[in-house]
Design a protein around this motif. Structure first.
Motif, PDB file in Angstrom:
ATOM      1  N   UNK B  88     -47.466  74.010 -89.046  1.00 56.08           N
ATOM      2  CA  UNK B  88     -45.979  73.018 -89.366  1.00 56.08           C
ATOM      3  C   UNK B  88     -46.035  73.501 -90.976  1.00 56.08           C
ATOM      4  N   UNK B  89     -44.274  72.947 -91.023  1.00 57.25           N
ATOM      5  CA  UNK B  89     -43.653  73.679 -92.248  1.00 57.25           C
ATOM      6  C   UNK B  89     -43.306  72.201 -92.859  1.00 57.25           C
ATOM      7  N   UNK B  90     -43.333  71.897 -93.982  1.00 56.09           N
ATOM      8  CA  UNK B  90     -43.063  70.850 -95.091  1.00 56.09           C
ATOM      9  C   UNK B  90     -44.158  69.524 -95.035  1.00 56.09           C
ATOM     10  N   UNK B  91     -44.976  69.585 -96.109  1.00 60.07           N
ATOM     11  CA  UNK B  91     -46.050  68.613 -95.852  1.00 60.07           C
ATOM     12  C   UNK B  91     -45.785  67.683 -96.619  1.00 60.07           C
ATOM     13  N   UNK B  92     -44.517  66.873 -96.440  1.00 58.30           N
ATOM     14  CA  UNK B  92     -44.366  65.219 -96.638  1.00 58.30           C
ATOM     15  C   UNK B  92     -44.680  64.628 -96.400  1.00 58.30           C
ATOM     16  N   UNK B  93     -44.226  63.745 -96.261  1.00 58.46           N
ATOM     17  CA  UNK B  93     -44.899  62.033 -95.965  1.00 58.46           C
ATOM     18  C   UNK B  93     -44.877  62.478 -93.834  1.00 58.46           C
ATOM     19  N   UNK B  94     -43.502  62.461 -93.584  1.00 60.23           N
ATOM     20  CA  UNK B  94     -44.057  63.328 -91.969  1.00 60.23           C
ATOM     21  C   UNK B  94     -44.029  64.259 -91.425  1.00 60.23           C
ATOM     22  N   UNK B  95     -44.444  65.532 -92.528  1.00 57.59           N
ATOM     23  CA  UNK B  95     -45.189  66.461 -91.996  1.00 57.59           C
ATOM     24  C   UNK B  95     -46.757  66.420 -92.592  1.00 57.59           C
ATOM     25  N   UNK B  96     -47.078  65.111 -93.338  1.00 55.99           N
ATOM     26  CA  UNK B  96     -48.593  64.945 -92.565  1.00 55.99           C
ATOM     27  C   UNK B  96     -49.111  63.590 -91.755  1.00 55.99           C
ATOM     28  N   UNK B  97     -48.024  63.024 -91.366  1.00 57.98           N
ATOM     29  CA  UNK B  97     -48.269  61.565 -90.624  1.00 57.98           C
ATOM     30  C   UNK B  97     -48.289  63.079 -88.758  1.00 57.98           C
ATOM     31  N   UNK B  98     -47.985  63.770 -88.832  1.00 55.28           N
ATOM     32  CA  UNK B  98     -48.101  64.672 -87.735  1.00 55.28           C
ATOM     33  C   UNK B  98     -49.170  65.512 -87.786  1.00 55.28           C
ATOM     34  N   UNK B  99     -49.205  65.655 -89.477  1.00 54.35           N
ATOM     35  CA  UNK B  99     -50.284  66.628 -89.173  1.00 54.35           C
ATOM     36  C   UNK B  99     -51.502  65.456 -88.415  1.00 54.35           C
ATOM     37  N   UNK B 100     -52.115  64.572 -89.116  1.00 54.97           N
ATOM     38  CA  UNK B 100     -52.638  63.786 -88.820  1.00 54.97           C
ATOM     39  C   UNK B 100     -52.726  62.648 -87.714  1.00 54.97           C
ATOM     40  N   UNK B 101     -52.160  62.744 -86.469  1.00 53.63           N
ATOM     41  CA  UNK B 101     -51.560  61.812 -85.535  1.00 53.63           C
ATOM     42  C   UNK B 101     -53.243  63.114 -84.293  1.00 53.63           C
ATOM     43  N   UNK B 102     -54.298  62.585 -84.016  1.00 55.48           N
ATOM     44  CA  UNK B 102     -54.608  63.465 -82.794  1.00 55.48           C
ATOM     45  C   UNK B 102     -54.497  63.515 -81.657  1.00 55.48           C
ATOM     46  N   UNK B 103     -53.148  62.629 -81.210  1.00 63.25           N
ATOM     47  CA  UNK B 103     -52.765  62.778 -79.660  1.00 63.25           C
ATOM     48  C   UNK B 103     -51.702  64.147 -79.163  1.00 63.25           C
ATOM     49  N   UNK B 104     -51.687  65.598 -80.240  1.00 65.77           N
ATOM     50  CA  UNK B 104     -50.817  66.712 -80.585  1.00 65.77           C
ATOM     51  C   UNK B 104     -52.207  67.066 -79.710  1.00 65.77           C
ATOM     52  N   UNK B 105     -53.135  67.382 -80.812  1.00 64.57           N
ATOM     53  CA  UNK B 105     -54.133  68.373 -80.448  1.00 64.57           C
ATOM     54  C   UNK B 105     -54.959  68.077 -79.309  1.00 64.57           C
ATOM     55  N   UNK B 106     -55.061  67.047 -78.973  1.00 66.37           N
ATOM     56  CA  UNK B 106     -55.183  66.275 -77.529  1.00 66.37           C
ATOM     57  C   UNK B 106     -55.027  67.022 -76.381  1.00 66.37           C
ATOM     58  N   UNK B 107     -53.748  67.541 -76.074  1.00 67.68           N
ATOM     59  CA  UNK B 107     -52.851  67.324 -75.366  1.00 67.68           C
ATOM     60  C   UNK B 107     -52.855  69.725 -75.461  1.00 67.68           C
ATOM     61  N   UNK B 108     -52.920  70.067 -76.332  1.00 69.18           N
ATOM     62  CA  UNK B 108     -53.352  71.489 -76.098  1.00 69.18           C
ATOM     63  C   UNK B 108     -52.589  71.431 -77.542  1.00 69.18           C
ATOM     64  N   UNK B 109     -52.162  71.213 -77.869  1.00 71.68           N
ATOM     65  CA  UNK B 109     -51.492  71.345 -79.120  1.00 71.68           C
ATOM     66  C   UNK B 109     -52.184  72.146 -80.813  1.00 71.68           C
ATOM     67  N   UNK B 110     -52.326  73.253 -81.376  1.00 70.65           N
ATOM     68  CA  UNK B 110     -53.337  72.676 -82.195  1.00 70.65           C
ATOM     69  C   UNK B 110     -52.413  73.493 -83.506  1.00 70.65           C
ATOM     70  N   UNK B 111     -52.473  72.900 -84.264  1.00 70.41           N
ATOM     71  CA  UNK B 111     -51.994  73.472 -85.449  1.00 70.41           C
ATOM     72  C   UNK B 111     -52.966  73.716 -86.796  1.00 70.41           C
ATOM     73  N   UNK B 112     -52.408  75.395 -86.667  1.00 70.40           N
ATOM     74  CA  UNK B 112     -52.904  76.002 -87.512  1.00 70.40           C
ATOM     75  C   UNK B 112     -53.246  76.659 -89.011  1.00 70.40           C
ATOM     76  N   UNK B 113     -52.245  75.938 -89.100  1.00 73.95           N
ATOM     77  CA  UNK B 113     -52.032  76.427 -90.501  1.00 73.95           C
ATOM     78  C   UNK B 113     -50.544  75.059 -91.341  1.00 73.95           C
ATOM     79  N   UNK B 114     -50.732  74.851 -92.746  1.00 75.04           N
ATOM     80  CA  UNK B 114     -49.535  73.981 -93.403  1.00 75.04           C
ATOM     81  C   UNK B 114     -48.777  75.490 -94.003  1.00 75.04           C
ATOM     82  N   UNK B 115     -47.479  74.575 -94.589  1.00 76.05           N
ATOM     83  CA  UNK B 115     -46.793  75.324 -95.139  1.00 76.05           C
ATOM     84  C   UNK B 115     -45.987  74.830 -96.026  1.00 76.05           C
ATOM     85  N   UNK B 116     -45.838  75.061 -97.161  1.00 74.08           N
ATOM     86  CA  UNK B 116     -44.868  74.570 -98.328  1.00 74.08           C
ATOM     87  C   UNK B 116     -44.503  74.764 -99.260  1.00 74.08           C
TER      88      UNK B 116
END
Lengths: 212, 212
Positions: B88-116
């Motif tokens: 995930x690139x760009x850790x503003x409010x929106x980036x944080x919201x997506x990082x914190x949302x567990x639903x993506x991980x449950x579907x097999x999408x794993x965020x491995x690193x954040x960049x800013x």
């Protein structure tokens, strides 16, 4: 104006026209042909002419489109020629991101108040907007003539909240909760379903990999 | 499987089927008719039969659909039967919201690193993920076999960043920047354009008010 029977596919393209025409305006471009517009937007020139003909044809043979007039007209069609009063419900990360994004305000959508059910959030401020108690939301909607609710709460409890705010007079809901809301006829719900968007990405990536 | 020539309209409905079938599975529902599915999802039963026939017809006359098999098959069609590595690139409010949302991980999408790019953000952590320096992004992509980039940066500089990450091997981009990105053939971009969604809400509200 009677814009009946215009397909949702056309409607969904209008915001894109509006955005690009706005950028052209900022660059002081005064007129543009469907061919030039095609190169910028990526739709075919014939698609563009067909789309815009739906609304009475703003183009003139040999002249093209008057950018300012077309921008204003599409803005009017989209209902952007008058301001909307909005409230935002659920001030988590996503709610904060939306509150902080200035683009909505520039388009006439003003967030008048924020609401959250979490006592630790109530009373905090974001961009000079105090976070109010969700319990007071119906009262607020009635008193301040609110058109739109931006719903950023989790799935659980979302329908119950919707019933309350619709009862209080909300006409449009911009819904980020991952649930299909039930609302009475005449109330508009526009869903932003991020999971469905992500799954579409996954599908297209899979298809591309397989067709190599 | 050759799922050629399936319209994007059908594809865009599949995630919804997948979500509802997942909920039915959680409730231990084992089979369901197109009529029952219609009542839950809101598409007509005939639409449902037509949609699912595109993929070889999982229904049996008089029995309906096997919920688990259909869920698994649609998951496979959507490419959800294998995990994806994302950054995930760009850790503003929106980036944080997506990082914190567990639903993506449950579907097999794993965020491995954040960049800013903001030095004040670099080194901070969100959900055990350290925020890394955007300057190191190409190196990271190559080293860690990353499929998807979630792009949550502003419009300015977005295209340049995209060129870099595509050059480093990214295959899919989930784009929240309000810009139409240019990418080489074979690279998939799925845009989430919030302003366009808001304008659609505005249009539908205007139309409803006028047709009263």
């Amino acid at each position: 104006m009677g814009n009946k029977n215009i397909s949702m596919a056309v409607i969904r393209r209008l915001p894109k026209y509006y955005r690009y025409l706005g950028e052209l305006l900022e660059d002081d471009v005064q007129r543009i042909s469907s061919k030039e517009l095609s190169e910028i937007i990526g739709f075919t020139a014939s698609q563009i002419r067909q789309d815009l003909n739906n609304f009475g044809g703003f183009g003139q043979q040999g002249y093209g489109y008057n950018v300012e007039a077309l921008h204003a007209e599409i803005g009017k069609i989209l209902g952007l020629d008058k301001p909307y009063n909005a409230i935002l419900i659920g001030v988590g990360n996503l709610g904060q991101a939306i509150t902080n994004y200035s683009g909505f305000r520039n388009s006439g959508f003003e967030i008048k108040a924020l609401f959250d059910a979490n006592p630790r959030m109530i009373g905090l401020k974001i961009r000079d907007l105090e976070i109010l108690d969700s319990d007071t939301i119906e009262e607020y909607i009635k008193k301040h003539d609110i058109d739109i609710a931006i719903v950023c709460i989790p799935k659980n409890g979302a329908q119950e909240l919707i019933d309350r705010i619709v009862g209080a007079g909300i006409k449009g809901i911009w819904n980020f909760a991952p649930i299909d809301l039930e609302v009475p006829k005449g109330i508009i719900v526009e869903n932003v379903n991020l999971t469905e968007s992500l799954f579409t990405l996954s599908y297209l990536m899979k298809e591309t990999a397989e067709n190599k």
